[in-house]
Motif scaffolding. Structure first.
Motif, PDB file in Angstrom:
ATOM      1  N   LEU A 140       0.817  -1.206   0.000  1.00 16.35           N
ATOM      2  CA  LEU A 140       0.000   0.000   0.000  1.00 16.35           C
ATOM      3  C   LEU A 140       0.856   1.264   0.000  1.00 16.35           C
ATOM      4  CD1 LEU A 140      -2.810  -0.977   2.549  1.00 16.35           C
ATOM      5  CD2 LEU A 140      -2.818  -1.226   0.052  1.00 16.35           C
ATOM      6  N   PHE A 141       2.101   1.143   0.463  1.00 14.54           N
ATOM      7  CA  PHE A 141       3.030   2.262   0.456  1.00 14.54           C
ATOM      8  C   PHE A 141       3.779   2.298  -0.877  1.00 14.54           C
ATOM      9  CE2 PHE A 141       2.197   1.489   4.858  1.00 14.54           C
ATOM     10  CZ  PHE A 141       2.380   2.697   5.530  1.00 14.54           C
ATOM     11  N   ALA A 142       4.146   3.492  -1.313  1.00  9.83           N
ATOM     12  CA  ALA A 142       4.984   3.621  -2.500  1.00  9.83           C
ATOM     13  C   ALA A 142       6.315   2.915  -2.238  1.00  9.83           C
ATOM     14  CB  ALA A 142       5.222   5.090  -2.813  1.00  9.83           C
ATOM     15  N   PRO A 143       6.951   2.375  -3.282  1.00 13.67           N
ATOM     16  CA  PRO A 143       8.187   1.596  -3.087  1.00 13.67           C
ATOM     17  C   PRO A 143       9.225   2.272  -2.197  1.00 13.67           C
ATOM     18  CG  PRO A 143       7.458   1.382  -5.345  1.00 13.67           C
ATOM     19  CD  PRO A 143       6.538   2.375  -4.704  1.00 13.67           C
ATOM     20  N   ASP A 144       9.448   3.553  -2.366  1.00 19.53           N
ATOM     21  CA  ASP A 144      10.468   4.248  -1.578  1.00 19.53           C
ATOM     22  C   ASP A 144      10.077   4.426  -0.118  1.00 19.53           C
ATOM     23  OD1 ASP A 144      12.058   4.437  -3.800  1.00 19.53           O
ATOM     24  OD2 ASP A 144      11.603   6.551  -4.210  1.00 19.53           O
ATOM     25  N   ASN A 145       8.798   4.246   0.182  1.00 16.91           N
ATOM     26  CA  ASN A 145       8.326   4.472   1.555  1.00 16.91           C
ATOM     27  C   ASN A 145       8.201   3.189   2.374  1.00 16.91           C
ATOM     28  OD1 ASN A 145       8.079   7.244   1.084  1.00 16.91           O
ATOM     29  ND2 ASN A 145       5.988   7.028   0.315  1.00 16.91           N
ATOM     30  N   ARG A 146       8.368   2.047   1.747  1.00 22.48           N
ATOM     31  CA  ARG A 146       8.087   0.781   2.441  1.00 22.48           C
ATOM     32  C   ARG A 146       9.056   0.503   3.577  1.00 22.48           C
ATOM     33  NH1 ARG A 146       6.525  -2.343  -3.228  1.00 22.48           N
ATOM     34  NH2 ARG A 146       4.627  -1.096  -3.550  1.00 22.48           N
ATOM     35  N   GLU A 147      10.292   0.919   3.432  1.00 18.16           N
ATOM     36  CA  GLU A 147      11.272   0.772   4.516  1.00 18.16           C
ATOM     37  C   GLU A 147      11.442   2.079   5.284  1.00 18.16           C
ATOM     38  OE1 GLU A 147      12.200  -2.103   5.436  1.00 18.16           O
ATOM     39  OE2 GLU A 147      11.242  -3.014   3.692  1.00 18.16           O
ATOM     40  N   LYS A 148      11.205   3.188   4.615  1.00 21.76           N
ATOM     41  CA  LYS A 148      11.360   4.497   5.250  1.00 21.76           C
ATOM     42  C   LYS A 148      10.320   4.711   6.353  1.00 21.76           C
ATOM     43  CE  LYS A 148      11.942   7.709   2.249  1.00 21.76           C
ATOM     44  NZ  LYS A 148      11.601   8.730   1.220  1.00 21.76           N
ATOM     45  N   LEU A 149       9.096   4.214   6.121  1.00 19.57           N
ATOM     46  CA  LEU A 149       7.980   4.445   7.048  1.00 19.57           C
ATOM     47  C   LEU A 149       7.587   3.147   7.752  1.00 19.57           C
ATOM     48  CD1 LEU A 149       5.849   6.824   4.777  1.00 19.57           C
ATOM     49  CD2 LEU A 149       7.391   7.468   6.631  1.00 19.57           C
ATOM     50  N   PHE A 194     -10.364  14.894  -5.049  1.00 17.07           N
ATOM     51  CA  PHE A 194      -9.682  13.628  -5.302  1.00 17.07           C
ATOM     52  C   PHE A 194      -8.227  13.773  -4.867  1.00 17.07           C
ATOM     53  CE2 PHE A 194     -13.121  13.974  -8.331  1.00 17.07           C
ATOM     54  CZ  PHE A 194     -13.657  12.692  -8.432  1.00 17.07           C
ATOM     55  N   ILE A 195      -7.796  12.932  -3.931  1.00 25.32           N
ATOM     56  CA  ILE A 195      -6.383  12.865  -3.554  1.00 25.32           C
ATOM     57  C   ILE A 195      -5.857  11.542  -4.088  1.00 25.32           C
ATOM     58  CG2 ILE A 195      -4.709  12.807  -1.672  1.00 25.32           C
ATOM     59  CD1 ILE A 195      -6.589  14.540  -0.039  1.00 25.32           C
ATOM     60  N   ILE A 196      -4.867  11.643  -4.979  1.00 23.85           N
ATOM     61  CA  ILE A 196      -4.441  10.495  -5.780  1.00 23.85           C
ATOM     62  C   ILE A 196      -2.939  10.276  -5.618  1.00 23.85           C
ATOM     63  CG2 ILE A 196      -4.308   9.569  -8.134  1.00 23.85           C
ATOM     64  CD1 ILE A 196      -6.635  11.526  -8.844  1.00 23.85           C
ATOM     65  N   GLY A 197      -2.535   9.035  -5.389  1.00 22.57           N
ATOM     66  CA  GLY A 197      -1.121   8.689  -5.344  1.00 22.57           C
ATOM     67  C   GLY A 197      -0.687   8.076  -6.662  1.00 22.57           C
ATOM     68  N   LYS A 198       0.389   8.595  -7.230  1.00 19.86           N
ATOM     69  CA  LYS A 198       0.862   8.042  -8.502  1.00 19.86           C
ATOM     70  C   LYS A 198       1.301   6.586  -8.379  1.00 19.86           C
ATOM     71  CE  LYS A 198       2.477  12.188 -10.936  1.00 19.86           C
ATOM     72  NZ  LYS A 198       3.665  12.834 -11.561  1.00 19.86           N
ATOM     73  N   ASP A 199       1.720   6.188  -7.170  1.00 19.14           N
ATOM     74  CA  ASP A 199       2.186   4.813  -6.954  1.00 19.14           C
ATOM     75  C   ASP A 199       1.150   3.960  -6.238  1.00 19.14           C
ATOM     76  OD1 ASP A 199       4.700   5.219  -8.153  1.00 19.14           O
ATOM     77  OD2 ASP A 199       5.522   6.052  -6.303  1.00 19.14           O
ATOM     78  N   ASP A 200      -0.104   4.378  -6.302  1.00 19.15           N
ATOM     79  CA  ASP A 200      -1.179   3.623  -5.648  1.00 19.15           C
ATOM     80  C   ASP A 200      -1.530   2.399  -6.494  1.00 19.15           C
ATOM     81  OD1 ASP A 200      -3.443   2.695  -4.355  1.00 19.15           O
ATOM     82  OD2 ASP A 200      -4.347   4.681  -4.125  1.00 19.15           O
ATOM     83  N   VAL A 201      -1.307   1.210  -5.942  1.00 23.50           N
ATOM     84  CA  VAL A 201      -1.624  -0.021  -6.668  1.00 23.50           C
ATOM     85  C   VAL A 201      -3.051  -0.483  -6.385  1.00 23.50           C
ATOM     86  CG1 VAL A 201       0.769  -0.793  -6.772  1.00 23.50           C
ATOM     87  CG2 VAL A 201      -0.645  -1.485  -4.829  1.00 23.50           C
ATOM     88  N   ALA A 202      -3.685   0.093  -5.351  1.00 19.41           N
ATOM     89  CA  ALA A 202      -5.043  -0.314  -4.991  1.00 19.41           C
ATOM     90  C   ALA A 202      -6.087   0.476  -5.776  1.00 19.41           C
ATOM     91  CB  ALA A 202      -5.264  -0.136  -3.489  1.00 19.41           C
ATOM     92  N   VAL A 203      -5.888   1.788  -5.887  1.00 27.80           N
ATOM     93  CA  VAL A 203      -6.778   2.648  -6.668  1.00 27.80           C
ATOM     94  C   VAL A 203      -5.869   3.468  -7.589  1.00 27.80           C
ATOM     95  CG1 VAL A 203      -8.571   4.410  -6.619  1.00 27.80           C
ATOM     96  CG2 VAL A 203      -8.417   2.769  -4.745  1.00 27.80           C
ATOM     97  N   THR A 204      -5.724   3.016  -8.802  1.00 28.35           N
ATOM     98  CA  THR A 204      -4.693   3.564  -9.682  1.00 28.35           C
ATOM     99  C   THR A 204      -5.075   4.936 -10.231  1.00 28.35           C
ATOM    100  OG1 THR A 204      -5.597   2.560 -11.681  1.00 28.35           O
ATOM    101  CG2 THR A 204      -4.039   1.230 -10.383  1.00 28.35           C
ATOM    102  N   VAL A 205      -4.047   5.713 -10.524  1.00 33.91           N
ATOM    103  CA  VAL A 205      -4.268   7.036 -11.087  1.00 33.91           C
ATOM    104  C   VAL A 205      -5.009   6.944 -12.422  1.00 33.91           C
ATOM    105  CG1 VAL A 205      -1.983   7.115 -12.185  1.00 33.91           C
ATOM    106  CG2 VAL A 205      -3.167   9.242 -11.639  1.00 33.91           C
ATOM    107  N   HIS A 228      -0.993   4.364  -1.434  1.00 33.47           N
ATOM    108  CA  HIS A 228      -2.406   4.329  -1.034  1.00 33.47           C
ATOM    109  C   HIS A 228      -2.651   4.958   0.331  1.00 33.47           C
ATOM    110  CE1 HIS A 228      -6.472   2.798  -1.564  1.00 33.47           C
ATOM    111  NE2 HIS A 228      -6.430   2.165  -0.403  1.00 33.47           N
ATOM    112  N   VAL A 229      -1.609   5.449   0.980  1.00 36.08           N
ATOM    113  CA  VAL A 229      -1.764   5.969   2.347  1.00 36.08           C
ATOM    114  C   VAL A 229      -1.078   7.335   2.475  1.00 36.08           C
ATOM    115  CG1 VAL A 229      -2.259   3.886   3.678  1.00 36.08           C
ATOM    116  CG2 VAL A 229       0.086   4.344   2.985  1.00 36.08           C
ATOM    117  N   GLY A 230      -1.561   8.289   1.712  1.00 36.93           N
ATOM    118  CA  GLY A 230      -0.964   9.614   1.674  1.00 36.93           C
ATOM    119  C   GLY A 230      -0.953  10.326   3.007  1.00 36.93           C
ATOM    120  N   PHE A 231      -1.871   9.992   3.908  1.00 33.51           N
ATOM    121  CA  PHE A 231      -1.886  10.644   5.227  1.00 33.51           C
ATOM    122  C   PHE A 231      -0.684  10.225   6.063  1.00 33.51           C
ATOM    123  CE2 PHE A 231      -4.954   7.166   5.026  1.00 33.51           C
ATOM    124  CZ  PHE A 231      -4.506   6.293   6.008  1.00 33.51           C
ATOM    125  N   PHE A 232      -0.020   9.137   5.691  1.00 32.90           N
ATOM    126  CA  PHE A 232       1.253   8.759   6.297  1.00 32.90           C
ATOM    127  C   PHE A 232       2.436   9.130   5.401  1.00 32.90           C
ATOM    128  CE2 PHE A 232      -0.975   5.129   8.725  1.00 32.90           C
ATOM    129  CZ  PHE A 232      -1.085   5.917   9.861  1.00 32.90           C
TER     130      PHE A 232
END
Length: 254
Positions: A140-149, A194-205, A228-232
């Motif tokens: 659910l996190f963008a690739p760069d955020n999976r270990e960062k967060l 609409f708040i959209i994540g470019k790396d959202d695999v659940a609800v794609t841009v 998919h979790v822009g609030f984080f």
């Protein structure tokens, strides 16, 4: 008893609880009344749930808000929370002053997505919720955020693992069965964000871009490096966007 105070209702997503909004709303102005329910089957709201459908969630939400004197609000809704809000807006449009779809969509599941829901249900029935959450949250996190967060990822995993299996399966079935609600966007006489994540695999841009032109008034934020979790993943940017949106909505109603 009703309240005239500008109210923001925040609806959490699948396998989440109201706690996902705690840090996000900490710096919200005191001018707003914040209402953060646990949807049916989640958080502390887990007793005697027989219907997890989006329609049942919407009816529950309407009663929840009426008991608290909320007649009209801006709805900020993450993922499944958006599905609930769209069902709510379809049935109770006069209660919606504005709708923020935070990584959410008015489209129904594709056939591929329905098949994936069935696979997830089968996996949970065989291996349990805990193993499911170990693999569900990370993408659910963008690739760069999976270990960062990591702390945020673990926080979501813990909420999911504490959710009853019946709730997880019930919600998966309900999401699979939800109808197309793009007509709600077309008929909306309130602003839609609409708040959209470019790396959202659940609800794609790509799936969301055709929807942004449906409402009479749309506000769109597309975020690079966000899943998919822009609030984080981008809390300051998304918090500002939500507050700006709410401010515009309530100022226009004065």
């Amino acid at each position: 008893m009703s309240t005239a105070q500008p109210t923001i209702v925040l609806l959490h997503g699948f396998a989440e609880s109201r706690e996902v909004w705690t840090a996000f709303t900490r710096d919200f102005p005191d001018d707003y009344r914040l209402v953060t329910p646990n949807l049916l089957g989640f958080g502390t709201n887990v007793h005697d749930i027989r219907d997890y459908s989006m329609e049942a969630q919407a009816r529950y939400l309407a009663e929840y808000l009426r008991q608290r004197g909320v007649e009209r609000a801006v709805f900020v809704c993450h993922s499944m929370g958006g599905y609930v809000a769209l069902a709510f807006a379809e049935r109770y449009p006069s209660m919606v002053a504005g709708l923020s779809l935070f990584h959410s969509t008015a489209l129904p599941d594709t056939e591929e997505r329905k098949a994936n829901r069935d696979k997830n249900i089968d996996f949970i029935q065989r291996h349990g919720v805990e193993k499911f959450m170990d693999s569900f949250v990370r993408p659910l996190f963008a690739p760069d955020n999976r270990e960062k967060l990591v702390d945020e990822r673990c926080f979501l995993e813990e909420i999911g693992k504490a959710t009853p299996e019946a709730s997880i399966i019930g919600a998966l079935k309900a999401m699979k069965q939800r109808p197309d609600r793009t007509a709600v966007l077309r008929k909306a006489d309130y602003p839609v964000q609409f708040i959209i994540g470019k790396d959202d695999v659940a609800v794609t841009v790509d799936s969301l871009l055709p929807q942004i032109s449906l409402p009479a008034e749309s506000h769109v934020l597309i975020l690079d490096g966000v899943g998919h979790v822009g609030f984080f993943e981008q809390p300051a940017v998304t918090r500002r966007a939500v507050l700006d949106f709410a401010g515009r909505v309530f100022n226009s109603e004065e």
